[in-house]
Design an enzyme around this catalytic site. Structure first.
Site, short mmCIF file in Angstrom:
data_model
loop_
_atom_site.label_atom_id
_atom_site.label_comp_id
_atom_site.label_asym_id
_atom_site.label_seq_id
_atom_site.Cartn_x
_atom_site.Cartn_y
_atom_site.Cartn_z
N ARG A 183 36.77 27.53 35.39
CA ARG A 183 35.81 26.93 34.92
C ARG A 183 34.85 26.36 36.61
O ARG A 183 33.98 25.45 36.63
CB ARG A 183 35.18 26.06 34.04
CG ARG A 183 36.08 25.90 33.27
CD ARG A 183 35.08 27.27 32.18
NE ARG A 183 35.66 27.41 30.51
CZ ARG A 183 36.58 27.74 30.98
NH1 ARG A 183 37.89 29.34 31.49
NH2 ARG A 183 37.17 28.15 29.69
N SER A 232 30.49 23.15 26.53
CA SER A 232 31.33 22.44 26.26
C SER A 232 31.07 21.72 27.98
O SER A 232 30.23 22.10 28.68
CB SER A 232 32.78 22.85 27.49
OG SER A 232 33.22 23.19 26.01
N GLU A 302 31.66 20.01 32.71
CA GLU A 302 31.81 21.36 33.29
C GLU A 302 29.56 21.50 33.21
O GLU A 302 29.35 22.21 34.36
CB GLU A 302 31.87 21.60 32.07
CG GLU A 302 31.80 23.47 31.92
CD GLU A 302 32.84 23.88 31.73
OE1 GLU A 302 33.96 23.74 30.74
OE2 GLU A 302 32.30 25.40 30.67
C1 LIG Z 1 26.36 27.11 22.24
C2 LIG Z 1 27.25 27.74 23.78
C3 LIG Z 1 28.84 27.71 24.37
C4 LIG Z 1 29.28 27.92 25.33
N1 LIG Z 1 30.45 27.87 25.11
C5 LIG Z 1 31.13 28.41 26.37
C6 LIG Z 1 32.52 28.96 26.47
O1 LIG Z 1 33.14 29.02 25.71
N2 LIG Z 1 33.35 28.93 27.48
C7 LIG Z 1 32.01 28.50 28.35
O2 LIG Z 1 33.18 28.91 29.90
N3 LIG Z 1 31.28 28.72 28.75
C8 LIG Z 1 30.68 27.91 27.69
N4 LIG Z 1 29.27 27.95 27.57
C9 LIG Z 1 28.58 27.44 29.23
C10 LIG Z 1 27.54 29.30 29.77
O3 LIG Z 1 27.21 29.94 28.84
C11 LIG Z 1 28.65 29.92 30.82
O4 LIG Z 1 29.10 28.78 31.80
C12 LIG Z 1 27.91 30.73 30.84
O5 LIG Z 1 29.06 31.62 32.00
C13 LIG Z 1 27.39 30.79 32.28
O6 LIG Z 1 26.05 31.22 32.12
P1 LIG Z 1 24.39 31.98 32.31
O7 LIG Z 1 23.68 32.24 32.79
O8 LIG Z 1 23.87 30.39 30.88
O9 LIG Z 1 24.81 30.20 33.91
P2 LIG Z 1 23.35 29.45 34.14
O10 LIG Z 1 23.14 28.02 33.12
O11 LIG Z 1 22.46 29.38 34.36
O12 LIG Z 1 24.13 28.93 35.49
C14 LIG Z 1 25.59 28.48 35.81
C15 LIG Z 1 25.44 28.18 37.31
O13 LIG Z 1 25.56 29.75 37.24
C16 LIG Z 1 25.18 29.79 38.47
N5 LIG Z 1 24.14 31.34 38.68
C17 LIG Z 1 23.73 31.62 37.67
N6 LIG Z 1 23.35 33.26 37.90
C18 LIG Z 1 24.33 33.60 38.51
C19 LIG Z 1 23.95 34.65 39.38
N7 LIG Z 1 23.51 35.46 38.99
N8 LIG Z 1 24.39 34.44 40.46
C20 LIG Z 1 25.34 33.10 41.70
N9 LIG Z 1 25.29 32.10 40.62
C21 LIG Z 1 24.79 31.78 39.41
C22 LIG Z 1 23.75 28.87 38.59
O14 LIG Z 1 23.23 28.83 39.32
C23 LIG Z 1 24.69 27.90 38.55
O15 LIG Z 1 25.37 27.37 39.35
C24 LIG Z 1 28.56 27.63 26.35
C25 LIG Z 1 26.77 27.39 26.67
C26 LIG Z 1 26.66 26.93 25.61
C27 LIG Z 1 24.95 26.47 25.11
#
Ligand SMILES: Cc1cc2nc3c(=O)[nH]c(=O)nc-3n(C[C@H](O)[C@H](O)[C@H](O)COP(=O)(O)OP(=O)(O)OC[C@H]3O[C@@H](n4cnc5c(N)ncnc54)[C@H](O)[C@@H]3O)c2cc1C
Length: 314
Positions: A183, A232, A302
């Site tokens: 992560r 998480s 996380e």
């Molecule tokens: C119901 C639920 C279930 C989930 N299950 C999981 C799971 O099973 N496993 C898991 O790992 N995570 C899980 N997550 C967490 C989340 O979905 C992941 O961490 C996901 O990868 C985040 O992506 P995001 O686009 O929403 O990023 P954001 O939340 O928008 O950003 C997260 C980080 O990534 C950076 N970021 C986003 N886009 C970019 C880009 N294009 N370039 C550079 N940096 C960027 C942001 O600046 C920030 O630091 C879950 C979340 C929810 C709500």
């Protein structure tokens, strides 16, 4: 240069959307938090180059790349800098080299992870089915090295195209240089993932879909569904599970303000209507302290907190 001047310059020179004091809560799964001082949705890669030029002349401005906001808590006071969110123009998937064996795919960073998983399944490609129910984007998934069900992004990622907003440099970076561990990646706040190349394995579509279905079912049974959360809250410590530790510390249902530890899965913290970002921050802080006190284990969030929060002494 102040942020209003920066926003004016961006509006004049870029084709995408520029807004000031733009509400971010609706762009995150927690649905809490305040506005972005400057919000920018680039229309294309040229717009991102414009952003770099404007930011260069406004050194020190805080920057946040927002994906689908599923791993973020934005402070109630908002984000005191520029928030960049890649829109539909950056949401696409294609075969990398269709003339070869067709197991490589490239995806734009705004592509939802479930779409990526389904695109691969349709072509009988295995390796990203774990992402079928992760509500993030490819960019956020790469930055966070998202994973589930024994798989993670780093397993099949081969490279990512990164744009450095500070230097204006564009580079295709091999996965080995992204510093990806559990992560975590070494991608900085001023670097934007534009796209990512994956190498998958051939499999039968039915087999890939069956795995995806079993993952969906497992989640529906063990995790809270359509409620305000960010997945998480803590990373799992080596050899243990954060959810098990929070539950064993007697903290299921523990509450601060309008945010509580889920009764279904103790590593999910749920925000009720009217919750504050500060409630999430305080609950995370309190649970972390109590787990250390009662279980002797230090948990690490996380979920990412962005903007300014009032810190609490334990
Ligand atoms: C119901 C639920 C279930 C989930 N299950 C999981 C799971 O099973 N496993 C898991 O790992 N995570 C899980 N997550 C967490 C989340 O979905 C992941 O961490 C996901 O990868 C985040 O992506 P995001 O686009 O929403 O990023 P954001 O939340 O928008 O950003 C997260 C980080 O990534 C950076 N970021 C986003 N886009 C970019 C880009 N294009 N370039 C550079 N940096 C960027 C942001 O600046 C920030 O630091 C879950 C979340 C929810 C709500």
């Amino acid at each position: 240069m102040n942020l209003s001047a920066l926003a004016s310059q961006l509006s004049e020179r870029a084709h995408g959307t520029v807004q000031t004091d733009y509400p971010l809560a609706g762009l995150t799964t927690y649905r809490v938090g305040g506005p972005a001082r400057v919000y920018f949705e680039p229309a294309d890669r040229d717009d991102i180059a414009v952003l770099a030029e404007v930011v260069e002349s406004a050194s020190g401005v805080p920057m946040l790349v927002l994906g689908r906001g599923s791993n973020l808590v934005v402070a109630d006071s908002g984000f005191p800098g520029v928030v960049v969110r890649l829109g539909m123009a950056f949401s696409w998937v294609r075969s990398a080299r269709p003339e070869e064996d067709g197991t490589k795919m490239v995806a734009g960073s705004a592509t939802p992870l479930p779409l990526l998983a389904n695109w691969a399944a349709r072509r009988g490609l295995a390796g990203v089915e774990f992402a079928v129910a992760i509500p993030g984007s490819v960019g956020g998934g790469v930055r966070m090295n998202a994973g589930a069900h024994g798989g993670e992004i780093v397993d099949t990622l081969r490279s990512a195209t990164l744009f450095d907003v500070r230097s204006g440099a564009l580079a295709q970076v091999p996965v080995g240089d992204l510093g990806m561990t559990y992560r975590y990646s070494q991608i900085h706040d001023h670097q934007i993932v534009l796209d990512a190349t994956f190498e998958l394995m051939r499999d039968h579509e039915d087999a890939v879909r069956a795995r995806m279905e079993s993952y969906r079912k497992h989640r529906a049974e063990t995790q809270p569904g359509a409620v305000q959360n960010a997945g998480s809250t803590f990373k799992n410590p080596p050899g243990d599970s954060a959810g098990r530790l929070v539950e064993a510390a007697g903290l299921k249902g523990h509450r601060v303000g309008r945010v509580s530890v889920s009764q279904l899965h103790a590593n999910f913290f749920i925000a009720d209507e009217g919750a504050k970002a500060q409630d999430v921050y305080d609950l995370v802080h309190e649970v972390r302290h109590l787990v250390k006190e009662r279980m002797g284990v230090e948990l690490h969030p996380e979920v990412r907190f962005v903007g300014d929060f009032a810190s609490r002494s334990a």
